[in-house]
Design a protein around this motif. Structure first.
Motif, PDB file in Angstrom:
ATOM      1  N   LEU A 207       1.108  -1.252   0.219  1.00 52.79           N
ATOM      2  CA  LEU A 207      -0.028  -0.191   0.501  1.00 52.79           C
ATOM      3  C   LEU A 207       0.840   1.247   0.083  1.00 52.79           C
ATOM      4  O   LEU A 207       2.129   1.083   0.899  1.00 52.79           O
ATOM      5  CB  LEU A 207      -0.857  -0.391   0.753  1.00 52.79           C
ATOM      6  CG  LEU A 207      -1.716  -1.316   1.587  1.00 52.79           C
ATOM      7  CD1 LEU A 207      -2.195  -1.404   2.582  1.00 52.79           C
ATOM      8  CD2 LEU A 207      -3.062  -0.739   0.040  1.00 52.79           C
ATOM      9  N   GLU A 208       0.331   3.139  -0.590  1.00 51.04           N
ATOM     10  CA  GLU A 208       1.305   3.380  -0.842  1.00 51.04           C
ATOM     11  C   GLU A 208       0.662   4.368  -0.063  1.00 51.04           C
ATOM     12  O   GLU A 208      -0.495   4.166   1.069  1.00 51.04           O
ATOM     13  CB  GLU A 208       0.456   4.248  -2.145  1.00 51.04           C
ATOM     14  CG  GLU A 208       1.101   5.703  -1.886  1.00 51.04           C
ATOM     15  CD  GLU A 208       3.415   5.022  -2.358  1.00 51.04           C
ATOM     16  OE1 GLU A 208       3.655   5.511  -1.286  1.00 51.04           O
ATOM     17  OE2 GLU A 208       3.104   4.972  -3.939  1.00 51.04           O
ATOM     18  N   ALA A 209       1.261   4.718   0.734  1.00 50.26           N
ATOM     19  CA  ALA A 209       1.491   6.381   1.811  1.00 50.26           C
ATOM     20  C   ALA A 209       1.687   7.545   1.103  1.00 50.26           C
ATOM     21  O   ALA A 209       3.178   7.602   1.301  1.00 50.26           O
ATOM     22  CB  ALA A 209       2.165   5.826   3.022  1.00 50.26           C
ATOM     23  N   ASP A 210       1.061   8.497   1.254  1.00 49.08           N
ATOM     24  CA  ASP A 210       1.525   9.730   0.784  1.00 49.08           C
ATOM     25  C   ASP A 210       2.191  10.242   1.595  1.00 49.08           C
ATOM     26  O   ASP A 210       1.738  10.351   3.423  1.00 49.08           O
ATOM     27  CB  ASP A 210       0.612  10.667  -0.102  1.00 49.08           C
ATOM     28  CG  ASP A 210      -0.510   9.282  -1.188  1.00 49.08           C
ATOM     29  OD1 ASP A 210       0.213  10.019  -2.205  1.00 49.08           O
ATOM     30  OD2 ASP A 210      -1.495  10.047  -1.141  1.00 49.08           O
ATOM     31  N   SER A 211       2.975  11.398   2.025  1.00 52.34           N
ATOM     32  CA  SER A 211       4.009  12.239   2.651  1.00 52.34           C
ATOM     33  C   SER A 211       2.555  13.177   3.410  1.00 52.34           C
ATOM     34  O   SER A 211       1.869  13.972   2.494  1.00 52.34           O
ATOM     35  CB  SER A 211       4.894  12.911   1.661  1.00 52.34           C
ATOM     36  OG  SER A 211       5.346  13.985   2.572  1.00 52.34           O
ATOM     37  N   PRO A 212       2.579  13.340   4.529  1.00 48.62           N
ATOM     38  CA  PRO A 212       1.363  14.452   4.666  1.00 48.62           C
ATOM     39  C   PRO A 212       2.543  15.742   3.885  1.00 48.62           C
ATOM     40  O   PRO A 212       1.619  17.045   5.026  1.00 48.62           O
ATOM     41  CB  PRO A 212       1.425  14.489   6.039  1.00 48.62           C
ATOM     42  CG  PRO A 212       2.905  13.419   6.919  1.00 48.62           C
ATOM     43  CD  PRO A 212       3.503  12.906   5.720  1.00 48.62           C
ATOM     44  N   GLU A 213       3.410  16.337   4.077  1.00 46.51           N
ATOM     45  CA  GLU A 213       4.147  17.164   4.030  1.00 46.51           C
ATOM     46  C   GLU A 213       3.275  17.780   1.532  1.00 46.51           C
ATOM     47  O   GLU A 213       3.910  17.355   0.985  1.00 46.51           O
ATOM     48  CB  GLU A 213       5.739  17.247   3.547  1.00 46.51           C
ATOM     49  CG  GLU A 213       6.318  18.842   2.542  1.00 46.51           C
ATOM     50  CD  GLU A 213       7.964  18.989   2.412  1.00 46.51           C
ATOM     51  OE1 GLU A 213       8.381  19.400   3.297  1.00 46.51           O
ATOM     52  OE2 GLU A 213       7.748  17.403   2.116  1.00 46.51           O
ATOM     53  N   SER A 214       2.827  19.204   2.276  1.00 48.46           N
ATOM     54  CA  SER A 214       1.875  19.963   1.597  1.00 48.46           C
ATOM     55  C   SER A 214       2.271  20.275  -0.364  1.00 48.46           C
ATOM     56  O   SER A 214       4.077  20.230   0.414  1.00 48.46           O
ATOM     57  CB  SER A 214       1.250  21.312   2.035  1.00 48.46           C
ATOM     58  OG  SER A 214       1.983  21.794   1.981  1.00 48.46           O
ATOM     59  N   PRO A 215       2.647  19.825  -1.157  1.00 43.78           N
ATOM     60  CA  PRO A 215       3.878  20.708  -2.448  1.00 43.78           C
ATOM     61  C   PRO A 215       4.124  21.602  -2.279  1.00 43.78           C
ATOM     62  O   PRO A 215       4.738  21.971  -2.351  1.00 43.78           O
ATOM     63  CB  PRO A 215       1.989  20.097  -3.897  1.00 43.78           C
ATOM     64  CG  PRO A 215       1.700  18.855  -2.996  1.00 43.78           C
ATOM     65  CD  PRO A 215       1.054  19.453  -1.232  1.00 43.78           C
ATOM     66  N   GLU A 216       2.997  22.776  -1.969  1.00 45.69           N
ATOM     67  CA  GLU A 216       3.696  24.829  -1.372  1.00 45.69           C
ATOM     68  C   GLU A 216       4.535  24.056  -0.853  1.00 45.69           C
ATOM     69  O   GLU A 216       5.827  25.026  -0.745  1.00 45.69           O
ATOM     70  CB  GLU A 216       1.763  25.145  -0.976  1.00 45.69           C
ATOM     71  CG  GLU A 216       1.456  24.780  -2.482  1.00 45.69           C
ATOM     72  CD  GLU A 216      -0.295  23.864  -1.783  1.00 45.69           C
ATOM     73  OE1 GLU A 216       0.119  23.047  -0.881  1.00 45.69           O
ATOM     74  OE2 GLU A 216      -1.184  23.788  -2.863  1.00 45.69           O
TER      75      GLU A 216
END
Length: 440
Positions: A182-191
């Motif tokens: 399963l993928e886990a997305d970083s909580p760091e926002s793109p901005e």
């Protein structure tokens, strides 16, 4: 002013439920139960429920979702923000929770009509992972900005970033970067990642279920592999009781790869969860779909799929060693108990518990050697589906906040993690318990 009220989940394992109260908006994050006694429910304030602006559900596990019908019993008329994969899993979750409560001689505090009344909005209909969007709760009201990401804990499981009334709240849900599938997305926002923004959250509610544990998944799996193989090579059998969805699919693929050539008895609900991932690949890591297809094809002659008592009996009558994957990690279901009864009298067999064992469950009784007639070996080896202290450090670096509430663990464990992190210079850390609140 805005405040966080803990209705469950902080300072304990289970009944995740957090209320965010602003001047105008009222938001609820999760509404789960605790698998102890006849079921422990969040500290809801019924008079406040009709005033909720919105409710959010991070994923379908019982400790996050099984108290949701209480919202509708107490007058909530809105929708629950979540994902399609989560809603698909909820029906089986409610069936299982009802059986657990009945097995303890209890009654559900809500009726089927309250389950049927639940309405949903799907996050993926509004934006892909890590892309913000605005939602206006009602005409003339200020928009609420939302962002979501995958957590690697379970298909459909998400973290949330919510901006309302000038405040930003981050809720990690149950998070792990170490799932094989399963993928886990970083909580760091793109901005923030691109340097276009340096804004930090006003509040982060962060999964720290494993407390000070900092051992990587690879080490845990090697210990698990060595222990299981030592049993199988001597002709014994090993039982892995698991949640129907989540780490069960990871461990099925792992067993196909690393426990050859031994047969694997798999309950069909676990197998179906794996097939569902192929039908909904949004939740998979790159390359995982092909790994699932290849490994299950290579392993087809070793897999014994069962879905009835007759099929279970046939599988258990086979001679020789095998691995058994059964649903319900707490050993409360009739199916998992059937397998336990088969293995318990044999000193050559092994039962491995890979997750939390709640007080009063058969899993806890097994670990404490309180079940009569058990001669098999018992092992408690976590498969990592939550965060330990090292993971918390990384999350706080990627998604910093002025106030941080660590959750999903007993308060003594959380106090110790807070002490260590403060000694490293981190500030704004809170160790809370149900009934407490803080201003953010």
């Amino acid at each position: 002013m805005m405040k966080l009220q803990v209705w469950g989940g902080a300072g304990e394992h289970g009944r995740s439920c957090y209320r965010i109260v602003g001047e105008r908006c009222r938001l609820l994050l999760d509404c789960g139960v605790k698998k102890e006694e006849r079921g422990l429910y969040p500290l809801l304030e019924p008079a406040e429920i009709p005033q909720l602006t919105a409710a959010f559900l991070s994923h379908a596990h019982e400790d996050h979702a099984m108290a949701l019908p209480l919202l509708y019993k107490h007058g909530y008329a809105g929708e629950i923000w979540t994902t399609r994969a989560t809603v698909r899993q909820l029906r089986k979750g409610f069936d299982g929770w009802k059986r657990f409560v009945a097995s303890r001689g209890g009654l559900l505090p809500y009726e089927q009509e309250h389950i049927d009344a639940m309405k949903f909005r799907f996050l993926e209909d509004y934006a892909p992972p890590r892309q913000a969007f605005d939602w206006v709760p009602a005409p003339g009201e200020e928009p609420i900005r939302l962002m979501w990401g995958r957590t690697g804990h379970l298909a459909g499981s998400v973290w949330l970033r919510i901006e309302a009334e000038g405040k930003r709240v981050f809720f990690s849900g149950d998070y792990s970067r170490e799932s094989a599938l399963l993928e886990a997305d970083s909580p760091e926002s793109p901005e923030e990642k691109s340097g276009l923004s340096t804004r930090i959250s006003d509040l982060s509610i962060v999964d720290n279920a494993y407390g000070t544990d900092d051992e990587p998944q690879a080490s845990k799996l090697e210990r698990l592999r060595t222990s299981i193989l030592s049993v199988l090579e001597r002709g014994g059998r090993t039982l892995l009781p698991l949640p129907a969805f989540g780490r069960s699919q990871d461990l099925l693929i792992w067993a196909c790869r690393y426990l050859s050539p031994y047969p694997i008895v798999v309950e069909r609900i676990i197998w179906q969860g794996l097939m569902d991932l192929l039908d909904d690949p949004l939740w998979l890591r790159a390359g995982s779909a092909e790994s699932i297809r290849r490994l299950t094809q290579d392993c087809v002659n070793r897999l014994i799929l069962v879905d009835s008592e007759e099929e279970r009996a046939d599988a258990l009558r086979r001679e020789g060693p095998c691995l058994i994957l059964a649903p319900d990690g707490m050993l409360e279901s009739a199916v998992s108990q059937r397998y336990l009864e088969h293995l318990a009298p044999g000193a050559d067999h092994l039962v491995v518990l890979t997750g939390h064992a709640s007080r009063g469950t058969r899993a806890r009784q097994l670990l404490d050697r309180q079940l009569p007639g058990v001669r098999c070996r018992v092992m408690h080896q976590f498969y990592k589906v939550h965060q330990g202290i090292g993971d918390v450090r990384l999350m706080l670096d990627e998604a910093p906040a002025s106030s941080v509430v660590l959750v999903h663990a007993p308060d003594t464990d959380t106090h110790e993690v807070c002490r260590i992190l403060r000694s490293e210079g981190r500030t704004g850390l809170f160790s809370l318990t149900p009934g407490m609140e803080i201003v953010i």
